[in-house]
Design a protein around this motif. Structure first.
Motif, PDB file in Angstrom:
ATOM      1  N   ASN A 129       0.823  -1.213   0.000  1.00 52.73           N
ATOM      2  CA  ASN A 129       0.000   0.000   0.000  1.00 52.73           C
ATOM      3  C   ASN A 129       0.852   1.257   0.000  1.00 52.73           C
ATOM      4  O   ASN A 129       0.523   2.252  -0.653  1.00 52.73           O
ATOM      5  N   ASP A 130       1.969   1.227   0.748  1.00 53.77           N
ATOM      6  CA  ASP A 130       2.862   2.383   0.776  1.00 53.77           C
ATOM      7  C   ASP A 130       3.404   2.680  -0.615  1.00 53.77           C
ATOM      8  O   ASP A 130       3.494   3.846  -1.028  1.00 53.77           O
ATOM      9  N   ALA A 131       3.785   1.626  -1.330  1.00 50.35           N
ATOM     10  CA  ALA A 131       4.304   1.813  -2.683  1.00 50.35           C
ATOM     11  C   ALA A 131       3.229   2.361  -3.607  1.00 50.35           C
ATOM     12  O   ALA A 131       3.500   3.228  -4.449  1.00 50.35           O
ATOM     13  N   GLN A 132       1.995   1.873  -3.465  1.00 50.97           N
ATOM     14  CA  GLN A 132       0.905   2.370  -4.308  1.00 50.97           C
ATOM     15  C   GLN A 132       0.604   3.839  -4.018  1.00 50.97           C
ATOM     16  O   GLN A 132       0.370   4.626  -4.938  1.00 50.97           O
ATOM     17  N   PHE A 133       0.631   4.221  -2.748  1.00 49.34           N
ATOM     18  CA  PHE A 133       0.392   5.629  -2.404  1.00 49.34           C
ATOM     19  C   PHE A 133       1.510   6.519  -2.945  1.00 49.34           C
ATOM     20  O   PHE A 133       1.258   7.627  -3.434  1.00 49.34           O
ATOM     21  N   ALA A 134       2.748   6.024  -2.881  1.00 48.99           N
ATOM     22  CA  ALA A 134       3.872   6.804  -3.410  1.00 48.99           C
ATOM     23  C   ALA A 134       3.782   6.928  -4.931  1.00 48.99           C
ATOM     24  O   ALA A 134       4.211   7.938  -5.506  1.00 48.99           O
ATOM     25  N   LEU A 135       3.227   5.914  -5.571  1.00 52.98           N
ATOM     26  CA  LEU A 135       3.132   5.910  -7.028  1.00 52.98           C
ATOM     27  C   LEU A 135       2.148   6.958  -7.543  1.00 52.98           C
ATOM     28  O   LEU A 135       2.295   7.442  -8.669  1.00 52.98           O
ATOM     29  N   ARG A 136       1.170   7.344  -6.719  1.00 51.59           N
ATOM     30  CA  ARG A 136       0.184   8.350  -7.156  1.00 51.59           C
ATOM     31  C   ARG A 136       0.863   9.620  -7.620  1.00 51.59           C
ATOM     32  O   ARG A 136       0.597  10.141  -8.703  1.00 51.59           O
ATOM     33  N   ARG A 137       1.745  10.139  -6.778  1.00 45.76           N
ATOM     34  CA  ARG A 137       2.408  11.412  -7.085  1.00 45.76           C
ATOM     35  C   ARG A 137       3.383  11.268  -8.242  1.00 45.76           C
ATOM     36  O   ARG A 137       3.511  12.183  -9.069  1.00 45.76           O
ATOM     37  N   VAL A 138       4.042  10.113  -8.329  1.00 46.19           N
ATOM     38  CA  VAL A 138       4.993   9.879  -9.416  1.00 46.19           C
ATOM     39  C   VAL A 138       4.273   9.902 -10.768  1.00 46.19           C
ATOM     40  O   VAL A 138       4.759  10.480 -11.739  1.00 46.19           O
TER      41      VAL A 138
END
Length: 337
Positions: A131-140
């Protein structure tokens, strides 16, 4: 991952062809080779040709052509520059937040010196991302839209956070139809000189579940272990119960005493190596085809579903086999009252 004509990747030399799984050896290389999901293919092709490709989310059961579609699309977009303009990450790679912050950001944030256009980042099995990776991917995704397009591939779209889903154009890949699988199966069998009988082909199609990857793996493993790919050899290779054995089990459940039915089922499971969960799956299909009255059919299917649920929790198969027999005996007694 079906194809209208035989297309083998020309970059693979002939000496290595022998060692390749047929799934990879006969993976379609062009969008034109894919015959399943024509509407999706047409939409993606038009988006590529108009230089208007959005972020994509491809989801659906395994073996339905998701990865083949986006890889073929990337080769259409970039041609010989494919390797430099495409980043592929799978669940076998590290998929935590560090990969998003470092590898993906670095690739998306740089431009190729001699190549114009956007890069493509393919995240296969994206539902395995934390989930942390998915949340970080939003901004990327938002920050590097000018440089890159993202394609997320997964089996279970519910495991992708809503914020990522809303940033992508979603396409669902349904299980393949048997006629689509059959044409591809015949082509591969002919190319590999496999002695494929009519009943063997029907058996492979019956066991496929709309999964082309499973079809080719089963064909290859059966061809390597037997001289002929017929029904009996296909079932022996897959470990699935033979249809005649399912008929025998169903006859015991419907007509024999509880002790006799239990002895026969457990004996067949231990003697032929059948899994009780596979027997349940085939029994359910048989019962539905029998067109029983609604009340007994509902009671049987409900009881069988509970047995399957307990099996998935790791309970003892012999106890659950007895429970399965009990479901049928109880239903029979209700019908005789």
């Amino acid at each position: 991952m079906t194809a209208s004509s035989m297309q083998v990747d020309p970059s693979i030399n002939k000496s290595s062809d022998v060692q390749l799984p047929w799934v990879e050896k006969y993976r379609p290389q062009r969008l034109e080779d894919l015959v399943a999901h024509e509407e999706i293919i047409n939409i993606i092709t038009n988006l590529i040709d108009s230089d208007n490709l959005p972020h994509l989310l491809l989801y659906g059961p395994p073996g339905t052509g998701k990865t083949s579609t986006i890889v073929a699309a990337a080769k259409r977009m970039y041609g010989k520059s494919y390797s430099g303009m495409t980043l592929e990450l799978n669940a076998s790679d590290a998929r935590g937040i560090d990969v998003v912050r470092n590898e993906i950001k670095e690739f998306a944030g740089t431009k190729q010196l001699f190549n114009n256009g956007v890069k493509l980042i393919i995240l296969d099995e994206a539902d395995a991302m934390t989930n942390d990776a998915q949340f970080a991917l939003r901004r990327v995704i938002e920050k590097y839209t000018k440089n890159a397009r993202f394609c997320l591939i997964c089996n279970y779209v519910s495991k992708i956070i809503p914020a990522l889903q809303s940033r992508c154009t979603r396409f669902r890949f349904a299980p393949l139809a048997q006629n689509q699988i059959q044409s591809r199966l015949e082509e591969v069998a002919k190319a590999e000189n496999v002695a494929l009988s009519e009943d063997g082909m029907k058996a492979v199609l019956r066991l496929s579940g709309g999964d082309m990857r499973r079809v080719l793996n089963l064909l290859q493993s059966t061809a390597m272990s037997h001289k002929e790919v017929d029904e009996n050899n296909v079932y022996l290779t897959s470990g699935a119960p033979l249809p005649r054995d399912i008929d025998e089990i169903l006859n015991c459940l419907l007509n024999e005493t509880m002790q006799t039915a239990f002895t026969n089922i457990t004996g067949m499971c231990s003697g032929k190596g059948y899994a009780l969960s596979d027997i349940l799956h085939d029994l359910a299909a048989k019962l539905i085809d029998m067109k029983l009255d609604s009340a007994p059919l509902a009671k049987l299917l409900n009881g069988m579903s509970q047995v399957e649920h307990r099996l998935a929790s790791g309970t003892d198969e012999r106890i659950q086999a007895a429970s399965l027999v009990g479901v049928f005996v109880e239903t029979r007694q209700l019908l005789t009252i």
